[in-house]
Design an enzyme around this catalytic site. Sequence first.
Site, PDB file in Angstrom:
ATOM      1  N   ASP A 108       7.676  -9.055   5.847  1.00  0.00           N
ATOM      2  CA  ASP A 108       7.432 -10.146   4.427  1.00  0.00           C
ATOM      3  C   ASP A 108       8.357 -11.122   4.961  1.00  0.00           C
ATOM      4  O   ASP A 108       8.534 -12.097   4.623  1.00  0.00           O
ATOM      5  CB  ASP A 108       7.450  -9.532   3.194  1.00  0.00           C
ATOM      6  CG  ASP A 108       6.158  -8.627   2.617  1.00  0.00           C
ATOM      7  OD1 ASP A 108       5.290  -8.452   4.063  1.00  0.00           O
ATOM      8  OD2 ASP A 108       5.845  -8.305   1.911  1.00  0.00           O
ATOM      9  N   ASP A 196       7.452 -17.050   2.575  1.00  0.00           N
ATOM     10  CA  ASP A 196       6.293 -15.324   3.540  1.00  0.00           C
ATOM     11  C   ASP A 196       7.020 -15.165   4.403  1.00  0.00           C
ATOM     12  O   ASP A 196       5.540 -15.226   4.702  1.00  0.00           O
ATOM     13  CB  ASP A 196       5.932 -14.375   2.443  1.00  0.00           C
ATOM     14  CG  ASP A 196       7.278 -14.383   1.323  1.00  0.00           C
ATOM     15  OD1 ASP A 196       7.875 -14.774   1.198  1.00  0.00           O
ATOM     16  OD2 ASP A 196       6.309 -13.170   0.195  1.00  0.00           O
ATOM     17  N   HIS A 245       0.152 -13.230   1.330  1.00  0.00           N
ATOM     18  CA  HIS A 245      -0.146 -12.238   3.191  1.00  0.00           C
ATOM     19  C   HIS A 245      -1.217 -12.682   4.085  1.00  0.00           C
ATOM     20  O   HIS A 245      -1.840 -11.895   3.518  1.00  0.00           O
ATOM     21  CB  HIS A 245       0.910 -11.056   2.895  1.00  0.00           C
ATOM     22  CG  HIS A 245       2.512 -10.998   2.354  1.00  0.00           C
ATOM     23  ND1 HIS A 245       2.623 -10.282   1.379  1.00  0.00           N
ATOM     24  CD2 HIS A 245       3.203 -11.835   2.333  1.00  0.00           C
ATOM     25  CE1 HIS A 245       4.065 -10.529   1.098  1.00  0.00           C
ATOM     26  NE2 HIS A 245       4.453 -11.740   0.704  1.00  0.00           N
ATOM     27  N   ASP A 247      -1.773 -10.069   7.185  1.00  0.00           N
ATOM     28  CA  ASP A 247      -2.361  -9.385   7.560  1.00  0.00           C
ATOM     29  C   ASP A 247      -3.510  -8.541   6.705  1.00  0.00           C
ATOM     30  O   ASP A 247      -3.146  -7.665   7.448  1.00  0.00           O
ATOM     31  CB  ASP A 247      -0.865  -8.940   8.261  1.00  0.00           C
ATOM     32  CG  ASP A 247       0.089  -8.422   6.959  1.00  0.00           C
ATOM     33  OD1 ASP A 247      -0.249  -8.752   6.231  1.00  0.00           O
ATOM     34  OD2 ASP A 247       0.957  -7.834   7.251  1.00  0.00           O
ATOM     35  N   ARG A 264     -12.634 -12.691   2.741  1.00  0.00           N
ATOM     36  CA  ARG A 264     -12.351 -13.476   2.824  1.00  0.00           C
ATOM     37  C   ARG A 264     -12.457 -14.538   4.086  1.00  0.00           C
ATOM     38  O   ARG A 264     -11.807 -14.333   5.558  1.00  0.00           O
ATOM     39  CB  ARG A 264     -11.122 -12.950   2.891  1.00  0.00           C
ATOM     40  CG  ARG A 264     -10.568 -12.169   1.756  1.00  0.00           C
ATOM     41  CD  ARG A 264      -9.014 -12.153   1.580  1.00  0.00           C
ATOM     42  NE  ARG A 264      -9.026 -11.011   1.223  1.00  0.00           N
ATOM     43  CZ  ARG A 264      -7.726  -9.459   1.121  1.00  0.00           C
ATOM     44  NH1 ARG A 264      -7.022  -9.753   1.637  1.00  0.00           N
ATOM     45  NH2 ARG A 264      -7.643  -8.706  -0.209  1.00  0.00           N
ATOM     46  N   SER A 298      -1.610  -4.281  -3.160  1.00  0.00           N
ATOM     47  CA  SER A 298      -2.825  -4.550  -2.760  1.00  0.00           C
ATOM     48  C   SER A 298      -3.849  -4.016  -2.732  1.00  0.00           C
ATOM     49  O   SER A 298      -4.177  -3.521  -3.470  1.00  0.00           O
ATOM     50  CB  SER A 298      -2.467  -4.103  -0.758  1.00  0.00           C
ATOM     51  OG  SER A 298      -0.587  -4.721  -0.730  1.00  0.00           O
ATOM     52  N   SER A 299      -4.452  -4.787  -1.898  1.00  0.00           N
ATOM     53  CA  SER A 299      -6.067  -4.704  -2.068  1.00  0.00           C
ATOM     54  C   SER A 299      -6.427  -2.980  -1.347  1.00  0.00           C
ATOM     55  O   SER A 299      -5.891  -3.129  -0.235  1.00  0.00           O
ATOM     56  CB  SER A 299      -7.573  -5.511  -1.472  1.00  0.00           C
ATOM     57  OG  SER A 299      -7.563  -5.947  -0.379  1.00  0.00           O
ATOM     58  N   CYS A 351       2.420  -4.635   7.831  1.00  0.00           N
ATOM     59  CA  CYS A 351       3.832  -4.690   6.430  1.00  0.00           C
ATOM     60  C   CYS A 351       4.604  -3.397   7.170  1.00  0.00           C
ATOM     61  O   CYS A 351       5.992  -4.641   7.137  1.00  0.00           O
ATOM     62  CB  CYS A 351       2.581  -4.631   5.521  1.00  0.00           C
ATOM     63  SG  CYS A 351       1.352  -5.131   5.025  1.00  0.00           S
TER      64      CYS A 351
HETATM   65  N1  ARG Z   1      -2.794  -9.636   0.385  1.00  0.00           N
HETATM   66  C1  ARG Z   1      -3.215  -8.008   1.284  1.00  0.00           C
HETATM   67  C2  ARG Z   1      -4.407  -7.714   0.014  1.00  0.00           C
HETATM   68  O1  ARG Z   1      -4.053  -6.918  -0.862  1.00  0.00           O
HETATM   69  C3  ARG Z   1      -2.160  -7.527   1.034  1.00  0.00           C
HETATM   70  C4  ARG Z   1      -1.399  -8.028   2.422  1.00  0.00           C
HETATM   71  C5  ARG Z   1      -0.396  -6.968   2.698  1.00  0.00           C
HETATM   72  N2  ARG Z   1       0.772  -7.219   3.486  1.00  0.00           N
HETATM   73  C6  ARG Z   1       2.150  -7.864   4.194  1.00  0.00           C
HETATM   74  N3  ARG Z   1       2.360  -7.927   5.409  1.00  0.00           N
HETATM   75  N4  ARG Z   1       2.712  -7.269   2.922  1.00  0.00           N
HETATM   76  O2  ARG Z   1      -5.233  -7.338   0.569  1.00  0.00           O
END
Ligand code: ARG
Length: 367
Positions: A108, A196, A245, A247, A264, A298-299, A351
């Site tokens: 990040d 970020d 983010h 990734d 997405r 996160s998801s 991450c």
């Molecule tokens: N936004 C993403 C999700 O919840 C999580 C991404 C986490 N990535 C990171 N580099 N911290 O699906």
Amino acid sequence: MQKTIVNSWNEWDPLKHVIVGRADDCHIPPEEPALDAKVPEDSDMRGQWGRRPQETIDRANELLDNFASLLEKRGIRVDRPTPIDHSKPVTTPDFHTDSQFGCMPPRDVLLTVGSEILEATMSYRCRWFEYLNYRPLMQRYWEEDPNFRHESAPKPRLTDADYHPDYLSEKIGVEKRLKWTAEKFFVTTEEEPLFDAADVLRFGRDLVVQHGFTTNLKGIEWIRRHFPDHRVHAVNFPGDPYPIHIDATFTPLRPGLILNNPQRRLPDEQRKMFNDNDWEIVDAAQPAHNTPPPLCYSSTWLSMNVLVLDPKTVCVEASEVYQMEQMDKLGMEVVPVELRDAYAFGGGLHCCTADVYREGGCEDYFP
Ligand code: ARG
């Protein structure tokens, strides 16, 4: 002998040196505008803050240490951050918050482009000083590698003017969030450049940057001016109610192949550069879990948050059976890595790492 320590131009060339985060002293930070907008509305984290329970810190560290030694056994040099005291408040002339976040996940904060490591502005107040965890490493690289460029983006002021007040109500509802993100109306305003590092993907000469909660258009423009030899492309993914983010949304595996989160999808008009150059964008496999682990931002799509070791080898979280199966079908050798109990600390295998050295140079994949 002087040598090159820092060199990485993309997400897939053979990995030789990497930073792996630590869970030490990680905190759930107190409420603040950009963070509140991100915490899912049904999350067990709403209204809670403070140091994370010690047993979860110990477990996450065990998994991160195991991941680090697995990488080392494969001949990859691994460095670790030096945790600062994250219980300390952050006070600047413009804001105050009662605690910090942690030294997870390094992806990040640190953006490696060629021989440069750039510290991102960050967009949460609790993460304003997070770069300090990595300064001992940056100093070492700077001393050892005469070509290493250690850069830091201008620290943002993060006053209330950086955040849209509409996002601050308790219950917005997923439907409205999806409408807002489709309209590119995010929690961050265009007051000043914000980004970020984990919103950026590196494809040699091209940088693909997600416009969302943690990165605004001025942040993307700042990146464009900072890397004048690169082409910088803004992308957004309308199906994500909490777009931060890139990734767990868009995952390049090797030249010509990208996984895209099927909820997405990259809009058609943003696919041109990939289509024109015969890159394939395939839907990622479904996650193996229906819910994220406890106290997690996160998801479940951390399933696709993989670390590519070289264009034929990829680390996938060990419980993500469908993702492993898909990688196998795509011709990748899969290295299973247990990490789910560390997800709460900010993310998955991509991450929790930051590139220092990958073999290879700056190629043009989209001539
Ligand atoms: N936004 C993403 C999700 O919840 C999580 C991404 C986490 N990535 C990171 N580099 N911290 O699906």
